[in-house]
Design a protein around this motif. Structure first.
Motif, mmCIF file in Angstrom:
data_model
loop_
_atom_site.group_PDB
_atom_site.id
_atom_site.type_symbol
_atom_site.label_atom_id
_atom_site.label_comp_id
_atom_site.label_asym_id
_atom_site.label_seq_id
_atom_site.Cartn_x
_atom_site.Cartn_y
_atom_site.Cartn_z
ATOM 1 N N GLU A 1 -23.139 0.484 -42.748
ATOM 2 C CA GLU A 1 -23.148 -0.653 -41.822
ATOM 3 C C GLU A 1 -22.017 -0.670 -40.794
ATOM 4 N N PHE A 2 -21.326 0.441 -40.594
ATOM 5 C CA PHE A 2 -20.304 0.503 -39.546
ATOM 6 C C PHE A 2 -20.240 1.932 -39.025
ATOM 7 N N PHE A 3 -19.615 2.104 -37.863
ATOM 8 C CA PHE A 3 -19.451 3.452 -37.313
ATOM 9 C C PHE A 3 -18.156 3.516 -36.503
ATOM 10 N N PHE A 4 -17.700 4.745 -36.220
ATOM 11 C CA PHE A 4 -16.480 4.960 -35.454
ATOM 12 C C PHE A 4 -16.827 5.604 -34.113
ATOM 13 N N SER A 5 -16.104 5.175 -33.077
ATOM 14 C CA SER A 5 -16.229 5.777 -31.755
ATOM 15 C C SER A 5 -14.886 5.649 -31.056
ATOM 16 N N ASN A 6 -14.352 6.761 -30.565
ATOM 17 C CA ASN A 6 -13.063 6.766 -29.867
ATOM 18 C C ASN A 6 -11.966 6.073 -30.679
ATOM 19 N N ASN A 7 -11.894 6.418 -31.965
ATOM 20 C CA ASN A 7 -10.855 5.887 -32.864
ATOM 21 C C ASN A 7 -10.924 4.371 -33.044
ATOM 22 N N LYS A 8 -12.129 3.826 -32.890
ATOM 23 C CA LYS A 8 -12.338 2.409 -33.133
ATOM 24 C C LYS A 8 -13.521 2.229 -34.074
ATOM 25 N N CYS A 9 -13.427 1.202 -34.911
ATOM 26 C CA CYS A 9 -14.488 0.927 -35.878
ATOM 27 C C CYS A 9 -15.313 -0.264 -35.395
ATOM 28 N N ILE B 1 -7.286 2.448 -33.961
ATOM 29 C CA ILE B 1 -5.982 3.076 -34.150
ATOM 30 C C ILE B 1 -4.922 2.401 -33.273
ATOM 31 N N ASP B 2 -5.343 1.747 -32.191
ATOM 32 C CA ASP B 2 -4.392 1.030 -31.334
ATOM 33 C C ASP B 2 -3.744 -0.154 -32.046
ATOM 34 N N ASP B 3 -4.380 -0.619 -33.126
ATOM 35 C CA ASP B 3 -3.819 -1.734 -33.890
ATOM 36 C C ASP B 3 -2.720 -1.280 -34.851
ATOM 37 N N TYR B 4 -2.558 0.017 -34.954
ATOM 38 C CA TYR B 4 -1.608 0.557 -35.932
ATOM 39 C C TYR B 4 -0.175 0.299 -35.503
ATOM 40 N N ASP B 5 0.566 -0.255 -36.407
ATOM 41 C CA ASP B 5 2.010 -0.456 -36.234
ATOM 42 C C ASP B 5 2.708 0.517 -37.178
ATOM 43 N N GLU B 6 3.709 1.219 -36.696
ATOM 44 C CA GLU B 6 4.362 2.244 -37.512
ATOM 45 C C GLU B 6 4.884 1.710 -38.842
ATOM 46 N N ASN B 7 5.093 0.404 -38.907
ATOM 47 C CA ASN B 7 5.594 -0.189 -40.155
ATOM 48 C C ASN B 7 4.471 -0.561 -41.127
ATOM 49 N N GLU B 8 3.245 -0.346 -40.703
ATOM 50 C CA GLU B 8 2.113 -0.753 -41.539
ATOM 51 C C GLU B 8 1.416 0.471 -42.117
ATOM 52 N N ALA B 9 2.030 1.055 -43.108
ATOM 53 C CA ALA B 9 1.469 2.255 -43.739
ATOM 54 C C ALA B 9 0.129 1.959 -44.395
ATOM 55 N N SER B 10 -0.030 0.744 -44.912
ATOM 56 C CA SER B 10 -1.271 0.394 -45.595
ATOM 57 C C SER B 10 -2.444 0.381 -44.617
ATOM 58 N N PHE B 11 -2.190 -0.079 -43.366
ATOM 59 C CA PHE B 11 -3.253 -0.075 -42.364
ATOM 60 C C PHE B 11 -3.680 1.358 -42.040
ATOM 61 N N TYR B 12 -2.713 2.249 -41.891
ATOM 62 C CA TYR B 12 -3.025 3.633 -41.556
ATOM 63 C C TYR B 12 -3.874 4.278 -42.656
ATOM 64 N N LYS B 13 -3.524 3.988 -43.911
ATOM 65 C CA LYS B 13 -4.314 4.519 -45.031
ATOM 66 C C LYS B 13 -5.730 3.953 -45.003
ATOM 67 N N TYR B 14 -5.826 2.643 -44.720
ATOM 68 C CA TYR B 14 -7.140 1.995 -44.660
ATOM 69 C C TYR B 14 -7.980 2.599 -43.536
ATOM 70 N N PHE B 15 -7.364 2.786 -42.357
ATOM 71 C CA PHE B 15 -8.068 3.369 -41.216
ATOM 72 C C PHE B 15 -8.609 4.753 -41.579
ATOM 73 N N ASN B 16 -7.762 5.583 -42.148
ATOM 74 C CA ASN B 16 -8.186 6.942 -42.509
ATOM 75 C C ASN B 16 -9.275 6.941 -43.563
ATOM 76 N N ARG B 17 -9.172 6.010 -44.531
ATOM 77 C CA ARG B 17 -10.188 5.944 -45.585
ATOM 78 C C ARG B 17 -11.558 5.571 -45.016
ATOM 79 N N LYS B 18 -11.580 4.562 -44.118
ATOM 80 C CA LYS B 18 -12.857 4.127 -43.548
ATOM 81 C C LYS B 18 -13.421 5.184 -42.598
#
Length: 335
Positions: free
Chosen positions: A90-98, A55-72
């Protein structure tokens, strides 16, 4: 089908994950063993690996990233109700990181749980006992620095610890046969791979892009140029068409590269030599690795048949085909 590489002898979590994942999905191991593995490997990965994104990679101008993050993240949460689904995604989340499970982490002999990971790697050789001696010879020299008595005691205690879980009778008998004979020749591969004397200090695992050192977000800011270079290497039949972009990125991040994740070079050995020389000497795109360069190149690439290169083979490669060299020069400029 259970995935195993019987000639890769390191205690590598990515290698162990590939094997155990296919074994569990093939109903070869119990759910309790699988659950324990998930917990243990998640602990190691979150401590030692880089997140794929967060989630730290999220830029407020990148709505597509936020949607992708939430979907995964939702995909992971939905999978948490089933051990089988957790192994499938084959992946997992911990502390808002994939994180990805196949991140290469080498477990050294001083690790607190070295015996557990060693036993899991050892278990793979139940499927090919003919390769067991080579694995034990390698571990004697690599993890135990040739100390036969310490390694012998370790194997004795390991058998007692895991004979009722991971280790079959056939595997235990074969280990005891090896101990009785106590033949410990250094594998020829290890001699060839280490024929160069190290000149660089510190840990060097793979190539290092200078631009990535200066700018950790280089791949995001220069993705178009890097992606074009990657695609051209495929189009001109330098690297295998099945190579994944993330796999190719990793060889420039000074990461330990497992045998399964090395890049399959389908061009000639001389062309690989040209490619590396262009990257390091002519364009100076990567860190100068001095005498280590061919040893490190061999840890990043395999030949078209999936076999390891020898450092001497890369250093002494011969050939012409100058037109192909021009392609490589142009490709490297895109990095």
């Amino acid at each position: 089908m259970i995935l195993a590489n019987f000639t890769y002898y390191k205690i590598d979590l990515a290698d162990i994950w590939d094997f155990e994942r296919s074994a569990f999905l093939g109903q070869e191991i119990s759910e309790d063993e699988a659950t324990q593995l998930l917990h243990n490997i998640q602990v190691e990965i979150t401590k030692n690996a880089e997140a794929v994104f967060g989630i730290d990679d999220y830029d407020e101008n990148e709505a597509s990233f936020y949607k992708y993050f939430n979907r995964k993240e939702k995909e992971y949460r939905d999978a948490c109700g089933s051990t089988e689904e957790l192994f499938r995604i084959e992946f997992f989340f911990s502390n808002n990181k994939c994180y990805q499970y196949d991140y290469p982490i080498i477990i050294e002999s001083h690790h607190d749980d070295f015996d557990y990971w060693f036993a899991l790697k050892l278990k793979q050789y139940q499927l090919k006992l003919l390769q067991l001696d080579s694995f034990l010879n390698y571990q004697l020299n690599d993890s135990f620095e040739g100390d036969k008595s310490v390694f012998d005691k370790f194997l004795t205690m390991l058998i007692r610890q895991y004979e009722s879980s991971f280790l079959t009778k056939g595997l235990i008998d074969s280990i005891n046969d090896w101990k009785a004979i106590n033949q410990t020749p250094t594998p020829q591969k290890a001699i060839s791979r280490k024929s160069n004397s190290r000149k660089m200090e510190g840990d060097i695992h793979s190539l290092q892009l200078k631009a990535l050192i200066k700018n950790p977000k280089y791949f995001q800011s220069n993705i178009h140029g890097f992606l074009e270079a990657f695609q051209l290497l495929k189009e001109h039949a330098f690297i295998d068409a099945s190579t994944e972009l993330e796999q190719f990125k990793n060889i420039f991040r000074n990461k330990e590269i497992t045998h399964q994740k090395r890049i399959k070079w389908i061009g000639s050995t001389k062309e690989l030599q040209w490619f590396i020389k262009e990257l390091m000497y002519e364009s100076q795109k990567i860190v100068d690795l001095k005498n280590d360069i061919w040893l490190i190149t061999a840890s990043c690439f395999v030949d078209k048949n999936g076999k390891e290169f020898m450092d001497s083979q890369l250093r002494n490669a011969s050939g012409k085909r100058l037109k192909r060299k021009d392609h490589l020069v142009q490709i490297v400029q895109l990095f």
